[in-house]
Design a protein around this motif. Structure first.
Motif, mmCIF file in Angstrom:
data_model
loop_
_atom_site.group_PDB
_atom_site.id
_atom_site.type_symbol
_atom_site.label_atom_id
_atom_site.label_comp_id
_atom_site.label_asym_id
_atom_site.label_seq_id
_atom_site.Cartn_x
_atom_site.Cartn_y
_atom_site.Cartn_z
ATOM 1 N N PHE A 184 4.159 8.790 -9.004
ATOM 2 C CA PHE A 184 3.716 8.066 -7.811
ATOM 3 C C PHE A 184 4.879 7.947 -6.836
ATOM 4 O O PHE A 184 5.908 7.338 -7.143
ATOM 5 C CB PHE A 184 3.214 6.663 -8.179
ATOM 6 N N ASP A 185 4.705 8.569 -5.671
ATOM 7 C CA ASP A 185 5.711 8.481 -4.617
ATOM 8 C C ASP A 185 5.021 8.138 -3.308
ATOM 9 O O ASP A 185 3.899 8.593 -3.052
ATOM 10 C CB ASP A 185 6.472 9.807 -4.481
ATOM 11 N N LYS A 186 5.685 7.341 -2.489
ATOM 12 C CA LYS A 186 5.059 6.906 -1.233
ATOM 13 C C LYS A 186 6.072 6.900 -0.109
ATOM 14 O O LYS A 186 7.288 6.826 -0.321
ATOM 15 C CB LYS A 186 4.437 5.520 -1.398
ATOM 16 N N ARG A 187 5.554 6.958 1.106
ATOM 17 C CA ARG A 187 6.380 6.794 2.290
ATOM 18 C C ARG A 187 5.491 6.414 3.472
ATOM 19 O O ARG A 187 4.368 6.919 3.604
ATOM 20 C CB ARG A 187 7.162 8.060 2.625
ATOM 21 N N VAL A 188 6.004 5.536 4.324
ATOM 22 C CA VAL A 188 5.346 5.211 5.583
ATOM 23 C C VAL A 188 5.877 6.181 6.634
ATOM 24 O O VAL A 188 7.093 6.295 6.827
ATOM 25 C CB VAL A 188 5.618 3.755 6.009
#
Length: 419
Positions: free
Chosen positions: A236-240
């Motif tokens: 799980f990786d995220k970025r705005v």
């Protein structure tokens, strides 16, 4: 007391069976998906030949589909058709599909969509007119879920986020009570994504949501999402990311990407730093049309109202008000309420009152190809078959398509390494 009149059903004529003129939404979804994919899960579409056989002379799925498509869209021309089966580089499903921002982006990368779902009837019309597939409806329906093909590479979608908390989930677990998608009274759409991932085990997921998802409910909402997907043994990786790097609009959104560790190994990670950005940002003037009908200019009444509204909030120290666009800069974020007054994005017109964006400009603002604004192709230009009001709602709810494609390109690159 006077007796109530007894209502009696009219007598039906013997041997007279009423045949439907066109398929209902579910049959149309079944027919179009079978036509474009030939997936076994849509095999019941064969039965539609008998049900709607009166509409065509040739008894075949292709002929029936072509006839119904012509009846509903007045055209058999689809601007963005799915690649032929066997020609695709990967497969995906499109959930909470809207008007197909994920669909267009991933097709541009060589993907083939095997299933799509969207509940809004007007968005379905736009989706069907542009891709040739009529979306299935409510993804919470078991009948709809039963028609998801067994295998596909990527699950993607910009899911709506309904409020739920880590505390609420933990409490229900401790009490042995159902929660999430299993709780009929408090079901949350995210948990239907969890259900589909658990059942079908796609190689990857690619999700988009509002910027505030990360901080919602003091971070608990995002923590539930992250831990739920990691519990399925996915990374799980995220970025705005702000879409203004790709279109002349300030639009920050949260992107989430994950890969099946059973397939890619326990150390798999998605690196958002690999995303390729355009060398130069676009200015708002690049999506503006020269000749715009007078109906898009604000009336004196509405323009005066917006000025008074802005003045009132300035006096209170608030930042609320309309947004006049600098043609050399970027616009504010277009929202689903844009049809009401266009306040967040108004185009100055010199001595005249400012105007709203046209629907075609709104589409181009989200990066969709619109002839002649940002594409030279008349045939590969997004069709807008709905009213202005519905079009504004659809584009306000949509994704920045080129940004989806840029992130998707790196998802696909990592996906290909596994083959």
């Amino acid at each position: 007391m006077e007796d109530k009149a007894e209502l009696k059903a009219p007598k039906s004529k013997p041997n007279k069976i009423k045949t439907p003129s066109v398929p209902d939404d579910f049959d149309l979804a079944l027919l179009s998906h079978y036509h474009s994919t030939n997936e076994v899960v849509y095999g019941d579409a064969i039965d539609l030949l008998e049900k709607y056989g009166h509409l065509t002379d040739k008894v075949s799925i292709d002929s029936l589909y072509d006839k119904i498509q012509l009846l509903l869209t007045q055209s058999n021309s689809v601007p963005f058709p799915s690649p032929d089966k066997g020609a695709e580089k990967f497969t995906f499903i499109d959930l909470f599909a809207g008007i197909g921002g994920f669909r267009m982006a991933l097709q541009n990368l060589g993907g083939k969509c095997l299933f799509t779902s969207e509940w809004d009837k007007y968005s379905k019309q736009t989706y069907f007119a542009n891709y040739g597939d009529f979306p299935f409806g409510d993804i919470t329906s078991e009948q709809v879920k039963e028609h998801i093909p067994e295998k596909f590479d990527i699950l993607c979608g910009g899911f709506p986020c309904q409020p739920f908390s880590l505390a609420g989930v933990s409490k229900k677990n401790s009490l042995g009570r159902l929660h999430g998608f299993q709780d009929e009274k408090q079901g949350n759409l995210f948990f239907h994504i969890e259900d589909i991932i658990r059942t079908h085990r796609p190689k990857a997921f690619f999700l988009e949501n509002v910027k505030n998802l990360v901080s919602h409910d003091k971070g608990n909402t995002f923590k539930v999402i992250k831990e739920t997907l990691e519990a399925l043994n996915y990374s799980f990786d995220k970025r705005v990311i702000d879409g203004s790097a790709f279109v002349p609009q300030h639009r920050e959104r949260t992107f989430m990407v994950g890969f099946d560790k059973d397939v890619f190994g326990k150390d798999v990670k998605f690196d958002f730093n690999t995303i390729k950005y355009p060398k130069k940002k676009k200015a708002a003037k690049t999506i503006l049309q020269a000749d715009v009908p007078a109906k898009y200019t604000l009336s004196d009444h509405l323009w005066n109202y917006l000025n008074e509204y802005a003045k009132k909030h300035r006096e209170k120290g608030n930042g609320f008000g309309f947004g006049l666009v600098n043609p050399e800069g970027v616009t504010r974020t277009i929202s689903a309420r844009y049809h009401k007054d266009g306040a967040e994005i108004l185009i100055p017109q010199g001595d005249k009152n400012p105007r709203r964006l046209t629907p075609h400009e709104a589409a181009a603002l989200q990066g969709y190809p619109i002839y002649p604004i940002n594409t030279k192709s008349k045939t590969r230009s997004l069709k807008i078959p709905v009213s202005d009001t519905q079009a504004y709602r659809q584009f306000g709810n949509s994704v920045v398509m080129p940004l989806i494609q840029a992130v998707g390109e790196q998802v696909v690159n990592l996906l290909q390494l596994q083959k």
